[in-house]
Design an enzyme around this catalytic site. Structure first.
Site, PDB file in Angstrom:
ATOM      1  N   LYS A 105      -2.192  -2.005   7.255  1.00  0.00           N
ATOM      2  CA  LYS A 105      -3.160  -1.019   6.768  1.00  0.00           C
ATOM      3  C   LYS A 105      -3.970  -0.371   7.895  1.00  0.00           C
ATOM      4  CE  LYS A 105      -2.495  -1.385   2.276  1.00  0.00           C
ATOM      5  NZ  LYS A 105      -1.942  -0.239   1.527  1.00  0.00           N
ATOM      6  N   GLU A 127     -10.483   3.028  -1.648  1.00  0.00           N
ATOM      7  CA  GLU A 127     -10.171   2.142  -2.770  1.00  0.00           C
ATOM      8  C   GLU A 127      -9.384   0.971  -2.195  1.00  0.00           C
ATOM      9  OE1 GLU A 127      -8.192   4.675  -1.944  1.00  0.00           O
ATOM     10  OE2 GLU A 127      -6.396   3.467  -1.711  1.00  0.00           O
ATOM     11  N   SER A 394       4.448  -7.223   6.178  1.00  0.00           N
ATOM     12  CA  SER A 394       3.368  -6.236   6.243  1.00  0.00           C
ATOM     13  C   SER A 394       1.977  -6.845   6.390  1.00  0.00           C
ATOM     14  CB  SER A 394       3.414  -5.338   5.012  1.00  0.00           C
ATOM     15  OG  SER A 394       3.377  -6.121   3.835  1.00  0.00           O
TER      16      SER A 394
END
Lengths: 417, 272
Positions: A105, A127, A394
């Site tokens: 991210k 969000e 990830s």
């Protein structure tokens, strides 16, 4: 399915893999479906990004931050014991879990922070589902001294307590969203409402390659560092491109980041793994590409989990980060043209893979990434020993240990439940 | 000119302003909405904006969100809303009805089917909150073929160039959003509304109505002064929230729910 568009739409591009077109569409998907109040903001962002993305200085700054702040490049790690356990293809892990803040991210929030700074915005909103994007947003906001508000479903706040505290430590305000299903989609609705209200000073940092144009494009571009590195590392370490790529798909930013730089490599097969929840036939899952229809939500046309009346259905996944009824529009397009295969892993399969990877390799994966590991293990068993699979790991799983313990019936001292 | 345009024109020619209530169809149930629609007309509503519910109303404030939730809890579908309009038409052939909502229910029904069925039901115009003109080509074409109006929002953030583009795609009326934010928030900047609406009127012959944030006689009067009409939504939905969830309400309860409109009507009748 909308009656007037039964056949795939021409892209208007020379190469259907080079989307989006100038209006932000990937074939019939994507686009800019927002209320009028936000149109100017979205257009401004598209203009600014268009301009900056052509500026080598912008990418220089981005790459500098990725190297010195995030710790890139992330390794491509040969998971030897995991591969041996599968008795098939060799599995390599792209170690996004080793990034600063523990997931892919941050690649996106570093890039979007540069955009926010360039646009002179003083306030960031985001969000979050699992909290990884919230943490990554709070992190870059702290670094730039910007105000940060993170919308998070009340249910997800229960599921991801460590990340909630992490965001607060970083100076962000975490706003509990109690409307609707109290998960990621409702957090996104609330962020859109905030954005419309505070549009003058606020930058909306969307966490995945979805939303109105230009978000699917710019988030993908920032995440493509994963695929570019993996491609180069494969050539160096394996001596050739991998035979298959595997990544989990919620909104799909880690997957598109890995896949995109390989799209023109026809010999590389790609598998996007959706959250199968209790199993696709039960309907309790979060797999719109496997079991959904095209519709419009949160600014883009894409595959959605929607009922016959067009209402968005409740989703279920053990992993908060995949618990979303839509998916990035480029994935919808890649599904329709057949370039990527979209499959699923159930909660049970993901949990099993979580334990296996932890025990065999000493790597605790995020529950999201565990879906990709689960499918990669299945695929490895089907492929020969001379084949190579690259899995996008990830994120790391520290945030999930309470959830896993609860599901395994173990009580961790001091845990919330 | 459409029935919508003619209705507003008729008010204009008498120095009056149009009154447009918004309510969510099926909140708390469809028979109650039918009762309310007739009562609103009796109280002086010129046009009814009828919301069709969506699970993810990201441009709406909490009041209308809850209205949509109540409607969905009662099982209301887009098809039911169209059926409600045809029933309304059996006893009211004149009051224009504008359907307002989000795109996905229409996307799933199919544009052609939606437009055809809406036309048959007696719908006059459609306003899709999350479908800006740039994404609306096909929808506008279909609506025009059925002589229905495609209504669009203009916001405080809309540039002059964009407002011109919108006014070319729009018919019926331009809906000016009085604030940056969601439905039901508070109006803070009357001067910029005055300026923007004046500019809109220069760009286009279309009537301009103002909505979002009009909640009482005072705000209705000050906004009506600037435009051709006002939309009142959240203030009505808030009253509807107080109604019991039963299918038949007394005339007194329904009249009390829409009482604001009778007083606002009187204000809008005297703008000579």
């Amino acid at each position: 399915m909308s009656g007037d568009q039964a056949t795939p739409v021409e892209t208007g591009l020379d190469d259907p893999l080079d989307g989006p077109d100038s209006s932000g569409h990937f074939g019939r998907y994507g686009g800019m479906f927002v209320g009028e109040t936000l149109v100017a903001a979205v257009n401004e962002l598209a203009d600014v990004y268009q301009q900056l993305s052509e500026d080598p200085e912008f990418w220089k700054e981005f790459n500098y931050d990725l190297k010195h702040y995030v710790g890139r490049p992330s390794p491509l790690y040969f998971a030897e014991r995991l591969s041996k356990a599968c008795d098939g293809a060799k599995i390599y892990l792209k170690r996004e879990d080793l990034n600063h803040t523990g997931a892919h991210k941050i690649n996106n929030t570093i890039g979007q922070a540069l955009l926010a700074k360039h646009m002179g915005k003083s306030r960031i909103i985001a969000e979050t589902g699992a909290g990884q994007h919230g943490v990554a947003s709070a992190t870059v906001a702290a670094r730039l001294g910007l105000e940060c508000h993170v919308y998070m479903g009340a249910q997800d706040i229960q599921r991801q307590t460590p990340n909630v505290y992490r965001m607060k430590l970083l100076g962000a305000e975490v706003i509990s969203v109690t409307s609707g299903t109290q998960t990621l989609k409702d957090a996104m609705n609330e962020a859109l409402r905030d954005w419309a209200t505070n549009v003058d000073n606020t930058y909306y940092m969307i966490g995945t390659a979805a939303g109105p144009h230009p978000y699917p494009q710019l988030v993908r571009d920032f995440q493509c560092v994963i695929g570019r590195e993996a491609r180069e590392q494969s050539l160096q370490q394996i001596g050739k491109l991998p035979d298959a790529l595997v990544a989990c798909v919620g909104g799909g930013s880690n997957a598109i980041g890995l896949f995109h730089p390989f799209l023109h490599d026809d010999a590389v097969a790609m598998y996007g793994v959706e959250a199968g929840g209790y199993g696709i036939p039960t309907g309790k899952h979060a797999a719109p590409l496997s079991d959904g229809v095209p519709g419009v939500l949160h600014g883009n046309r894409t595959y959605l989990m929607t009922d016959s009346g067009g209402q968005i259905k409740d989703t279920h996944s053990v992993s908060a980060g995949l618990d979303y009824p839509g998916v990035g529009p480029e994935h919808s397009w890649l599904k329709d043209i057949g370039r990527v295969s979209y499959v699923d892993a159930t909660d049970a399969e993901a949990l099993k893979a979580f334990h296996e990877l932890t025990l065999l390799e000493g790597i605790i994966p995020a529950l999201e990434s565990s879906h990709a590991v689960a499918y990669a293990m299945k695929l490895a068993k089907e492929l020969g020993h001379d084949r190579h699979i690259v899995v996008n790991l990830s994120g790391r799983g520290d945030k999930d240990i309470e959830t896993v313990a609860r599901l395994d019936g173990i009580e961790i001292q001091g845990s919330a439940e | 000119m459409s029935r919508i345009g003619a209705t507003i024109k008729a008010r204009q020619s008498q120095g009056q302003k149009a009154l447009i209530p918004y309510l969510v169809a099926g909140d708390p149930n469809l028979p109650t909405t039918a009762q309310l629609m007739h009562a609103l007309v009796a109280a002086g509503a010129d046009i009814i904006e009828l919301g069709f519910p969506f699970s993810d109303p990201s441009a709406d404030g909490p009041v209308i969100q809850k209205g949509a939730e109540r409607s969905l809890a009662a099982g209301t579908t887009l098809r039911d809303v169209l059926e409600l309009v045809s029933q309304f038409r059996q006893s009211n052939a004149d009051t224009p009805v504008v359907l307002m909502g989000y795109l996905n229910p229409i996307e799933i029904m199919g544009y052609e089917r939606f437009v055809n069925e809406a036309s048959t039901a007696g719908v006059d115009g459609v306003l899709i909150v999350d479908m800006p003109p740039v994404e609306s080509g096909q929808m506008i074409k279909l609506l025009r073929q059925q002589q229905m109006d495609a209504i669009f929002l203009v916001a405080p953030t809309t540039s002059a160039a964009r407002a011109e583009l919108i006014s070319k795609q729009c018919s019926g009326y331009l809906y000016y959003v009085s604030l940056k934010g969601v439905t039901g928030a508070a109006i803070t900047d009357t001067e910029s509304i005055r300026r923007n609406v004046r500019n809109l009127k220069k760009l286009s012959d279309l009537p301009v109505v103002i909505g979002f944030g009009i909640k009482d006689e005072k705000s209705a009067a000050s906004m009506a002064e600037l435009a051709d009409g006002v939309v009142i939504g959240s203030a009505l939905v808030e009253r509807i929230a107080e109604l019991e969830n039963k299918s038949q309400h007394s005339d007194a309860d329904i009249a009390a729910t829409v009482s604001l409109f009778a007083t606002v009507r009187k204000i809008l009748d005297n703008f000579n």
